[in-house]
Write an enzyme that holds these catalytic residues in place. Structure first.
Site, mmCIF file in Angstrom:
data_model
loop_
_atom_site.group_PDB
_atom_site.id
_atom_site.type_symbol
_atom_site.label_atom_id
_atom_site.label_comp_id
_atom_site.label_asym_id
_atom_site.label_seq_id
_atom_site.Cartn_x
_atom_site.Cartn_y
_atom_site.Cartn_z
ATOM 1 N N SER A 1 23.017 14.718 69.715
ATOM 2 C CA SER A 1 23.324 15.163 68.550
ATOM 3 C C SER A 1 25.067 15.481 68.321
ATOM 4 O O SER A 1 25.347 15.735 67.197
ATOM 5 C CB SER A 1 22.738 16.372 67.938
ATOM 6 O OG SER A 1 21.569 15.890 67.456
ATOM 7 N N LYS B 1 27.055 13.449 66.039
ATOM 8 C CA LYS B 1 26.857 13.596 64.698
ATOM 9 C C LYS B 1 28.233 14.092 64.245
ATOM 10 O O LYS B 1 28.553 13.714 63.096
ATOM 11 C CB LYS B 1 25.869 14.612 64.260
ATOM 12 C CG LYS B 1 24.586 14.021 64.530
ATOM 13 C CD LYS B 1 23.242 15.014 64.661
ATOM 14 C CE LYS B 1 22.050 14.104 64.681
ATOM 15 N NZ LYS B 1 20.919 14.935 65.040
ATOM 16 N N TYR C 1 22.435 4.071 65.305
ATOM 17 C CA TYR C 1 22.249 5.502 65.341
ATOM 18 C C TYR C 1 21.727 5.836 66.969
ATOM 19 O O TYR C 1 22.318 6.902 67.482
ATOM 20 C CB TYR C 1 21.067 6.239 64.248
ATOM 21 C CG TYR C 1 20.785 7.564 64.650
ATOM 22 C CD1 TYR C 1 21.407 8.699 64.313
ATOM 23 C CD2 TYR C 1 19.356 7.802 65.460
ATOM 24 C CE1 TYR C 1 21.231 9.935 64.819
ATOM 25 C CE2 TYR C 1 18.989 9.034 65.733
ATOM 26 C CZ TYR C 1 20.007 10.166 65.208
ATOM 27 O OH TYR C 1 19.670 11.667 65.667
ATOM 28 N N TYR D 1 20.981 23.435 65.429
ATOM 29 C CA TYR D 1 19.450 23.307 65.168
ATOM 30 C C TYR D 1 19.075 24.663 64.298
ATOM 31 O O TYR D 1 19.943 25.190 63.838
ATOM 32 C CB TYR D 1 18.406 23.096 66.311
ATOM 33 C CG TYR D 1 19.138 21.966 67.126
ATOM 34 C CD1 TYR D 1 19.258 20.782 66.595
ATOM 35 C CD2 TYR D 1 19.327 22.009 68.394
ATOM 36 C CE1 TYR D 1 19.712 19.527 67.422
ATOM 37 C CE2 TYR D 1 19.866 21.174 69.278
ATOM 38 C CZ TYR D 1 20.245 19.839 68.697
ATOM 39 O OH TYR D 1 20.469 18.937 69.616
ATOM 40 N N VAL E 1 20.879 17.399 72.527
ATOM 41 C CA VAL E 1 19.676 17.527 73.730
ATOM 42 C C VAL E 1 19.907 17.141 74.923
ATOM 43 O O VAL E 1 19.002 17.263 75.987
ATOM 44 C CB VAL E 1 18.386 17.039 72.850
ATOM 45 C CG1 VAL E 1 17.727 17.777 71.696
ATOM 46 C CG2 VAL E 1 18.515 15.618 72.735
HETATM 47 N N1 GLU Z 1 18.839 10.816 69.527
HETATM 48 C C1 GLU Z 1 18.234 12.168 69.483
HETATM 49 C C2 GLU Z 1 17.224 12.085 68.365
HETATM 50 O O1 GLU Z 1 17.470 11.637 67.564
HETATM 51 C C3 GLU Z 1 19.389 13.178 69.368
HETATM 52 C C4 GLU Z 1 18.792 14.568 69.161
HETATM 53 C C5 GLU Z 1 19.734 15.735 69.450
HETATM 54 O O2 GLU Z 1 20.499 15.678 70.287
HETATM 55 O O3 GLU Z 1 19.579 16.816 68.546
HETATM 56 O O4 GLU Z 1 16.348 12.558 68.678
#
Ligand code: GLU
Length: 308
Positions: free
Chosen positions: A63, A66, A191, A243, A261
């Site tokens: 994430s 992002k 993605y 989060y 994650v």
């Molecule tokens: N590729 C992970 C997902 O989309 C990223 C999640 C993350 O790091 O929050 O579930």
């Protein structure tokens, strides 16, 4: 900054890995050794980097991607056009929840750091298909992380793609509700790839240093993103970077940060430091247990809380 301080922080925080578990919902992440902790700090004052522990170990950016993809979308489309498609509100729901959109009858995702928002942001990158978008994303990550050797982790990518049905359901939900145009599977492919790029804490400290330095790469003084984009991204990191633990983190640590994650944390001390941390054991919200402890200690010991 001081290498000895970082060594001490790693020593004090390492044991906190016992309070967490590696992510298992993406099978390839479940195979990572939880007993690791590393930190890297880019010091803007003297343009030096300091590291300790498993600072050079590669892990999936997840994430944290992002952040660079949002910056790239803002560079390509302009701030206003991007935030016409995605809001900047914390959700209070987990990163891959459909509930916030369903309950609030949203017409667009609540912020760029939950999966729905990130999928829409990925679709905004100019390119006619997944390959073209990912190529641009990877080149931009190389530039902003100051590492031309960044690569896709094929095993993580395949694992994400094979088990990504929650992301598929989010994307189809959005498509059905006119939240984005384009081919769902194609957008998801780029993605999943953006999440599967291998980085280490040094790369993340470089990315953070650009944000700390208001968009200018401190290693060569090149303006990589606009000051406006850097400020916007730091503010969303403060309200939605960790989060549904973002409020707690802002209150008790007080520094803009983004987690993934894969166990990474990228944090910004404005005008001072870019910080990268890696500790793959996560708490139930998805944040690195030892990594957050290390960041908290660093903020306290050096006095980096932005609200102080
Ligand atoms: N590729 C992970 C997902 O989309 C990223 C999640 C993350 O790091 O929050 O579930």
């Amino acid at each position: 900054m001081d290498k000895k301080l970082l060594d001490k922080i790693i020593e004090e925080s390492f044991q906190y890995y016992k309070k967490g578990h590696v992510a298992t919902y993406i099978p390839a992440l479940g195979r990572v050794n939880p007993e690791q902790l590393g930190i890297a700090v880019y010091d803007l004052e003297n343009n030096e980097q300091y590291f300790a522990g498993n600072a050079e170990t590669s892990f999936a950016i997840e994430s944290i991607s992002k952040v660079p993809v949002l910056l790239l979308a803002i560079e390509e489309r302009g701030l206003k056009n991007v935030f016409n498609k995605v809001d900047a509100e914390p959700t209070g729901f987990s990163f891959n929840s459909i509930l916030n959109m369903e309950i609030n009858k949203r017409t667009y995702p609540m912020n760029p750091f939950v999966n729905t928002g990130a999928i829409v942001i990925n679709s905004l990158i100019n390119g006619k298909n997944s390959d073209e978008r990912f190529e641009k994303i990877l080149s931009f990550m190389k530039l902003i992380c100051n590492n031309e050797h960044l690569t896709l982790n094929q095993e993580i990518y395949e694992s994400e793609s094979r088990t990504g049905d929650i992301n598929r359901s989010l994307a189809y939900y959005m498509k059905a509700n006119d939240m984005f145009d384009g081919d769902v599977e194609d957008v998801l492919d780029s993605y999943f790839k953006q999440c599967s790029v291998n980085v280490n804490t040094i790369d993340l400290s470089n990315l953070a240093a650009v944000l700390a330095n208001n968009g200018i790469a401190p290693w060569n003084n090149q303006q990589i993103v606009s000051e406006e984009a850097a400020i916007t991204v730091k503010s969303i990191m403060t309200t939605a970077g960790l989060y549904d633990e973002s409020g707690d983190f802002s209150t008790h640590v007080g520094i803009p940060a983004k987690s993934g994650v894969g166990g990474g944390l990228m944090a910004v001390s404005p005008d001072k430091f870019g910080i990268g941390v890696f500790g793959p054991a996560l708490d139930k919200e998805g944040n690195s247990t030892a990594g957050m402890k290390a960041l908290k200690l660093l903020v306290e010991k050096v006095g980096l809380n932005i609200f102080e």
